[in-house]
Design a protein around this motif. Structure first.
Motif, PDB file in Angstrom:
ATOM      1  N   CYS A  76       0.857  -1.200   0.000  1.00 56.39           N
ATOM      2  CA  CYS A  76       0.000   0.000   0.000  1.00 56.39           C
ATOM      3  C   CYS A  76       0.885   1.239   0.000  1.00 56.39           C
ATOM      4  O   CYS A  76       1.699   1.416   0.915  1.00 56.39           O
ATOM      5  CB  CYS A  76      -0.917  -0.012   1.217  1.00 56.39           C
ATOM      6  N   ASP A  77       0.745   2.041  -1.014  1.00 57.97           N
ATOM      7  CA  ASP A  77       1.544   3.268  -1.148  1.00 57.97           C
ATOM      8  C   ASP A  77       3.035   2.997  -0.972  1.00 57.97           C
ATOM      9  O   ASP A  77       3.742   3.750  -0.298  1.00 57.97           O
ATOM     10  CB  ASP A  77       1.086   4.334  -0.140  1.00 57.97           C
ATOM     11  N   GLY A  78       3.512   1.906  -1.559  1.00 55.39           N
ATOM     12  CA  GLY A  78       4.932   1.585  -1.510  1.00 55.39           C
ATOM     13  C   GLY A  78       5.393   0.876  -0.259  1.00 55.39           C
ATOM     14  O   GLY A  78       6.534   0.435  -0.182  1.00 55.39           O
ATOM     15  N   GLU A  79       4.536   0.751   0.745  1.00 55.51           N
ATOM     16  CA  GLU A  79       4.912   0.064   1.985  1.00 55.51           C
ATOM     17  C   GLU A  79       4.567  -1.411   1.893  1.00 55.51           C
ATOM     18  O   GLU A  79       3.435  -1.781   1.591  1.00 55.51           O
ATOM     19  CB  GLU A  79       4.184   0.659   3.195  1.00 55.51           C
ATOM     20  N   ILE A  80       5.561  -2.255   2.153  1.00 53.32           N
ATOM     21  CA  ILE A  80       5.322  -3.692   2.266  1.00 53.32           C
ATOM     22  C   ILE A  80       4.787  -3.964   3.659  1.00 53.32           C
ATOM     23  O   ILE A  80       5.458  -3.679   4.657  1.00 53.32           O
ATOM     24  CB  ILE A  80       6.613  -4.502   2.035  1.00 53.32           C
ATOM     25  N   MET A  81       3.568  -4.495   3.712  1.00 51.19           N
ATOM     26  CA  MET A  81       2.952  -4.818   4.992  1.00 51.19           C
ATOM     27  C   MET A  81       2.964  -6.331   5.174  1.00 51.19           C
ATOM     28  O   MET A  81       2.258  -7.053   4.471  1.00 51.19           O
ATOM     29  CB  MET A  81       1.512  -4.321   5.037  1.00 51.19           C
ATOM     30  N   GLY A  82       3.746  -6.766   6.118  1.00 46.27           N
ATOM     31  CA  GLY A  82       3.721  -8.173   6.495  1.00 46.27           C
ATOM     32  C   GLY A  82       2.745  -8.349   7.640  1.00 46.27           C
ATOM     33  O   GLY A  82       1.740  -7.635   7.737  1.00 46.27           O
ATOM     34  N   LYS A  83       3.049  -9.264   8.535  1.00 46.50           N
ATOM     35  CA  LYS A  83       2.211  -9.468   9.714  1.00 46.50           C
ATOM     36  C   LYS A  83       2.501  -8.358  10.722  1.00 46.50           C
ATOM     37  O   LYS A  83       3.659  -7.987  10.925  1.00 46.50           O
ATOM     38  CB  LYS A  83       2.508 -10.833  10.330  1.00 46.50           C
ATOM     39  N   PRO A  84       1.476  -7.831  11.368  1.00 47.62           N
ATOM     40  CA  PRO A  84       1.724  -6.771  12.351  1.00 47.62           C
ATOM     41  C   PRO A  84       2.498  -7.304  13.549  1.00 47.62           C
ATOM     42  O   PRO A  84       2.329  -8.454  13.958  1.00 47.62           O
ATOM     43  CB  PRO A  84       0.318  -6.316  12.757  1.00 47.62           C
ATOM     44  N   CYS A  85       3.348  -6.439  14.111  1.00 52.27           N
ATOM     45  CA  CYS A  85       4.151  -6.877  15.259  1.00 52.27           C
ATOM     46  C   CYS A  85       3.384  -6.774  16.573  1.00 52.27           C
ATOM     47  O   CYS A  85       3.726  -7.435  17.549  1.00 52.27           O
ATOM     48  CB  CYS A  85       5.464  -6.105  15.319  1.00 52.27           C
ATOM     49  N   ASP A  86       2.332  -5.934  16.599  1.00 55.22           N
ATOM     50  CA  ASP A  86       1.498  -5.811  17.793  1.00 55.22           C
ATOM     51  C   ASP A  86       0.175  -5.148  17.406  1.00 55.22           C
ATOM     52  O   ASP A  86      -0.060  -4.832  16.238  1.00 55.22           O
ATOM     53  CB  ASP A  86       2.221  -5.029  18.900  1.00 55.22           C
TER      54      ASP A  86
END
Length: 191
Positions: A76-86
């Motif tokens: 999304c908008d150039g950000e790689i989003m993996g699993k959230p850390c919290d």
């Protein structure tokens, strides 16, 4: 549907369910690799590298004929989003996805141990979220569901009501582009 020993190098129950739904007989042996993106690594290169590394890592320690590795990211908008850390990270991700389109990219690799051949591909699906309310975000995070999902959501679960539309493979958003994986297994002689 298969006479070969196929191993899924993933602990994801969603990937297992998708393969089972296609009648594929397989075993699950999770891969253990460092999933940190390399400096300046393009998102597609990242998921393809991780998928192949997972398949090969399991093949080094487990007897089998074909090994399936996969990795899914949300972009999304150039950000790689993996699993959230919290929970705060899940909240941040869902707020960023609220009301906008984003890409879900899964790289998969099928490694043939006997032929030392690895076939890999990436599949991209566009997903469009509705604008989410604060309550929708907090209620969804409270379920715990976002914590082990790329981009902090699962389309097949509690986040289905957040998705206005998708363009592309639904199973890719779940975590494994089933049509393409089955075609690759067939082309490689695994099924």
């Amino acid at each position: 549907m298969t006479g070969s020993r196929i191993i899924l190098a993933s602990a994801s129950p969603r990937r297992s369910e998708l393969l089972e739904s296609a009648g594929i007989r397989f075993q699950v042996v999770p891969g253990h690799i460092d999933e940190t993106p390399l400096p300046q690594e393009a998102p597609v290169d990242h998921v393809l590298r991780l998928a192949a590394e997972k398949a090969r890592e399991v093949a080094r320690r487990e007897a089998g004929d074909f090994f399936i590795g996969a990795d899914t990211i949300v972009l999304c908008d150039g950000e790689i989003m993996g699993k959230p850390c919290d929970r705060n990270d899940a909240d941040r991700m869902l707020r960023k996805l609220s009301g906008v389109g984003h890409s879900v990219i899964t790289g998969y690799a099928v490694y043939s141990a006997t032929g030392d051949v690895c076939c890999s591909q990436s599949v991209e699906t566009r997903v469009y979220f509705k604008a989410l309310t604060d309550k929708e975000i907090s209620d969804y995070i409270a379920t715990g569901c976002p914590m082990d999902k790329a981009g902090a959501y699962a389309i097949q679960g509690g986040a289905a009501h957040m998705v206005r539309r998708i363009e592309g493979s639904y199973t890719n958003v779940v975590g494994l582009p089933l049509c393409e994986v089955i075609d690759t297994l067939r082309d490689m002689g695994a099924i």
